[in-house]
Design a protein around this motif. Sequence first.
Motif, PDB file in Angstrom:
ATOM      1  N   ILE A   6     -28.549  21.828  42.455  1.00  0.00           N
ATOM      2  CA  ILE A   6     -28.400  23.247  42.105  1.00  0.00           C
ATOM      3  C   ILE A   6     -27.936  23.398  40.664  1.00  0.00           C
ATOM      4  CG2 ILE A   6     -27.236  25.425  42.612  1.00  0.00           C
ATOM      5  CD1 ILE A   6     -26.820  24.457  45.483  1.00  0.00           C
ATOM      6  N   LYS A   7     -26.749  22.862  40.360  1.00  0.00           N
ATOM      7  CA  LYS A   7     -26.174  23.115  39.039  1.00  0.00           C
ATOM      8  C   LYS A   7     -24.976  22.204  38.795  1.00  0.00           C
ATOM      9  CE  LYS A   7     -26.050  27.328  37.439  1.00  0.00           C
ATOM     10  NZ  LYS A   7     -25.731  28.751  37.161  1.00  0.00           N
ATOM     11  N   SER A   8     -24.742  21.868  37.520  1.00  0.00           N
ATOM     12  CA  SER A   8     -23.510  21.217  37.085  1.00  0.00           C
ATOM     13  C   SER A   8     -22.608  22.279  36.473  1.00  0.00           C
ATOM     14  CB  SER A   8     -23.800  20.123  36.054  1.00  0.00           C
ATOM     15  OG  SER A   8     -24.479  19.041  36.637  1.00  0.00           O
ATOM     16  N   ILE A   9     -21.333  22.248  36.809  1.00  0.00           N
ATOM     17  CA  ILE A   9     -20.415  23.317  36.412  1.00  0.00           C
ATOM     18  C   ILE A   9     -19.179  22.736  35.737  1.00  0.00           C
ATOM     19  CG2 ILE A   9     -18.902  25.136  37.306  1.00  0.00           C
ATOM     20  CD1 ILE A   9     -20.982  25.575  39.518  1.00  0.00           C
ATOM     21  N   ALA A  10     -18.843  23.281  34.577  1.00  0.00           N
ATOM     22  CA  ALA A  10     -17.676  22.818  33.828  1.00  0.00           C
ATOM     23  C   ALA A  10     -16.533  23.826  33.866  1.00  0.00           C
ATOM     24  CB  ALA A  10     -18.061  22.545  32.376  1.00  0.00           C
ATOM     25  N   ASP A  11     -16.796  25.005  34.417  1.00  0.00           N
ATOM     26  CA  ASP A  11     -15.797  26.078  34.392  1.00  0.00           C
ATOM     27  C   ASP A  11     -15.670  26.693  35.779  1.00  0.00           C
ATOM     28  OD1 ASP A  11     -15.157  29.174  33.973  1.00  0.00           O
ATOM     29  OD2 ASP A  11     -14.340  28.048  32.272  1.00  0.00           O
ATOM     30  N   LEU A  62     -18.160  16.818  35.893  1.00  0.00           N
ATOM     31  CA  LEU A  62     -18.367  18.218  36.236  1.00  0.00           C
ATOM     32  C   LEU A  62     -18.374  18.377  37.749  1.00  0.00           C
ATOM     33  CD1 LEU A  62     -21.443  18.691  33.862  1.00  0.00           C
ATOM     34  CD2 LEU A  62     -19.080  19.301  33.326  1.00  0.00           C
ATOM     35  N   LEU A  63     -18.357  19.636  38.196  1.00  0.00           N
ATOM     36  CA  LEU A  63     -18.660  19.919  39.598  1.00  0.00           C
ATOM     37  C   LEU A  63     -20.179  19.952  39.717  1.00  0.00           C
ATOM     38  CD1 LEU A  63     -16.288  22.923  40.494  1.00  0.00           C
ATOM     39  CD2 LEU A  63     -15.919  20.496  40.977  1.00  0.00           C
ATOM     40  N   ASN A  64     -20.739  19.096  40.539  1.00  0.00           N
ATOM     41  CA  ASN A  64     -22.185  19.081  40.743  1.00  0.00           C
ATOM     42  C   ASN A  64     -22.491  19.618  42.137  1.00  0.00           C
ATOM     43  OD1 ASN A  64     -23.050  17.847  38.237  1.00  0.00           O
ATOM     44  ND2 ASN A  64     -22.074  15.986  38.967  1.00  0.00           N
ATOM     45  N   LEU A  65     -23.328  20.645  42.198  1.00  0.00           N
ATOM     46  CA  LEU A  65     -23.660  21.288  43.471  1.00  0.00           C
ATOM     47  C   LEU A  65     -25.058  20.877  43.919  1.00  0.00           C
ATOM     48  CD1 LEU A  65     -22.413  24.969  42.847  1.00  0.00           C
ATOM     49  CD2 LEU A  65     -21.087  22.946  43.485  1.00  0.00           C
ATOM     50  N   PHE A  66     -25.184  20.562  45.212  1.00  0.00           N
ATOM     51  CA  PHE A  66     -26.468  20.186  45.796  1.00  0.00           C
ATOM     52  C   PHE A  66     -26.711  21.005  47.062  1.00  0.00           C
ATOM     53  CE2 PHE A  66     -24.717  16.520  43.612  1.00  0.00           C
ATOM     54  CZ  PHE A  66     -25.782  16.046  42.859  1.00  0.00           C
ATOM     55  N   ASP A  67     -27.901  21.566  47.156  1.00  0.00           N
ATOM     56  CA  ASP A  67     -28.315  22.270  48.374  1.00  0.00           C
ATOM     57  C   ASP A  67     -28.825  21.226  49.365  1.00  0.00           C
ATOM     58  OD1 ASP A  67     -30.609  23.295  50.106  1.00  0.00           O
ATOM     59  OD2 ASP A  67     -29.771  25.174  49.417  1.00  0.00           O
ATOM     60  N   GLY A  70     -32.060  22.792  52.837  1.00  0.00           N
ATOM     61  CA  GLY A  70     -32.514  24.163  52.650  1.00  0.00           C
ATOM     62  C   GLY A  70     -31.480  25.223  52.978  1.00  0.00           C
ATOM     63  N   GLY A  71     -30.255  25.005  52.530  1.00  0.00           N
ATOM     64  CA  GLY A  71     -29.212  26.010  52.723  1.00  0.00           C
ATOM     65  C   GLY A  71     -28.335  25.795  53.936  1.00  0.00           C
ATOM     66  N   ARG A  72     -28.453  24.630  54.575  1.00  0.00           N
ATOM     67  CA  ARG A  72     -27.563  24.361  55.720  1.00  0.00           C
ATOM     68  C   ARG A  72     -26.126  24.205  55.241  1.00  0.00           C
ATOM     69  NH1 ARG A  72     -27.185  19.333  59.689  1.00  0.00           N
ATOM     70  NH2 ARG A  72     -26.248  20.358  61.484  1.00  0.00           N
ATOM     71  N   PHE A  73     -25.951  23.491  54.130  1.00  0.00           N
ATOM     72  CA  PHE A  73     -24.646  23.453  53.470  1.00  0.00           C
ATOM     73  C   PHE A  73     -24.831  23.037  52.024  1.00  0.00           C
ATOM     74  CE2 PHE A  73     -25.086  19.072  54.950  1.00  0.00           C
ATOM     75  CZ  PHE A  73     -24.462  18.282  53.994  1.00  0.00           C
ATOM     76  N   VAL A  74     -23.799  23.267  51.221  1.00  0.00           N
ATOM     77  CA  VAL A  74     -23.795  22.842  49.824  1.00  0.00           C
ATOM     78  C   VAL A  74     -22.846  21.661  49.698  1.00  0.00           C
ATOM     79  CG1 VAL A  74     -23.083  23.458  47.472  1.00  0.00           C
ATOM     80  CG2 VAL A  74     -24.443  25.063  48.836  1.00  0.00           C
ATOM     81  N   LEU A  75     -23.344  20.582  49.107  1.00  0.00           N
ATOM     82  CA  LEU A  75     -22.532  19.402  48.845  1.00  0.00           C
ATOM     83  C   LEU A  75     -21.978  19.521  47.427  1.00  0.00           C
ATOM     84  CD1 LEU A  75     -21.822  16.681  50.297  1.00  0.00           C
ATOM     85  CD2 LEU A  75     -23.627  15.645  48.908  1.00  0.00           C
ATOM     86  N   VAL A  76     -20.664  19.418  47.296  1.00  0.00           N
ATOM     87  CA  VAL A  76     -20.002  19.547  45.999  1.00  0.00           C
ATOM     88  C   VAL A  76     -19.464  18.179  45.590  1.00  0.00           C
ATOM     89  CG1 VAL A  76     -18.191  20.711  44.684  1.00  0.00           C
ATOM     90  CG2 VAL A  76     -19.339  21.923  46.564  1.00  0.00           C
ATOM     91  N   ASP A  77     -20.015  17.633  44.522  1.00  0.00           N
ATOM     92  CA  ASP A  77     -19.582  16.345  43.991  1.00  0.00           C
ATOM     93  C   ASP A  77     -18.507  16.596  42.946  1.00  0.00           C
ATOM     94  OD1 ASP A  77     -19.414  13.689  43.246  1.00  0.00           O
ATOM     95  OD2 ASP A  77     -21.247  13.713  42.040  1.00  0.00           O
ATOM     96  N   LEU A  78     -17.277  16.149  43.236  1.00  0.00           N
ATOM     97  CA  LEU A  78     -16.152  16.393  42.336  1.00  0.00           C
ATOM     98  C   LEU A  78     -16.060  15.317  41.259  1.00  0.00           C
ATOM     99  CD1 LEU A  78     -13.379  17.296  44.963  1.00  0.00           C
ATOM    100  CD2 LEU A  78     -14.862  18.857  43.691  1.00  0.00           C
ATOM    101  N   PRO A  79     -15.441  15.627  40.112  1.00  0.00           N
ATOM    102  CA  PRO A  79     -15.249  14.608  39.078  1.00  0.00           C
ATOM    103  C   PRO A  79     -14.467  13.417  39.620  1.00  0.00           C
ATOM    104  CG  PRO A  79     -14.739  16.786  38.216  1.00  0.00           C
ATOM    105  CD  PRO A  79     -14.913  16.940  39.691  1.00  0.00           C
ATOM    106  N   GLY A  80     -14.875  12.205  39.224  1.00  0.00           N
ATOM    107  CA  GLY A  80     -14.146  11.014  39.651  1.00  0.00           C
ATOM    108  C   GLY A  80     -12.761  10.974  39.024  1.00  0.00           C
TER     109      GLY A  80
END
Length: 199
Positions: A6-11, A62-67, A70-80
């Motif tokens: 989905i997106k990488s987020i820094a803020d 960054l926070l990396n978001l993955f769908d 198809g929208g069952r859940f969003v996986l959020v990868d946190l900074p190590g």
Amino acid sequence: MTGTFIKSIADLSVYERESKAYECPEICVAGRSNVGKSSFINMLTCRKKLAKTSATPGRTRLLNLFDIDGGRFVLVDLPGYGYARASKSEIEKWSRLTDGYFSVTEKLVHTLALVDIRHEPSEADRQMISYLYDTGKPFTVIATKADKLSRAQADRAKRAIATALRIGADNVIAISALTGAGREEITARINAVLETCGN
């Protein structure tokens, strides 16, 4: 499971805005630098390059978001965390992003906390688990790189990790991104989590 970036987020303000765009729950992935978070995400979604992997620790900043599905859940990868070579300002920035995520998220239903099965949990690992436990955030510990050990060694290591983190041995799942071992078990755990929240 299938996944789409989905997106990488820094803020955090961007994360808060982005998270309002979907109704599904979130599951996050936490762990120290170089524990294998990206490889784990790729194994989970059966996509070799969904999450960028690197031999260099500290790549996930960054926070990396993955769908997922198809929208069952969003996986959020946190900074190590725990990357000693990072500058103090970088470490503080990553910490603010991770701490801020846990503070503002309204959709987190489970945390997958990754540790390296070959080593005793670090102080940072213990702090993460203590935080999750103290704040009542449900979690599962994922012991990565199980292919580096024999079956007997992996079983002993799982018990040692559980003891060190003061959790039940059944709350530690050993996985190998290389062989796919443990994928069915973690998929079943995720499915059970989602069923409890109606997804």
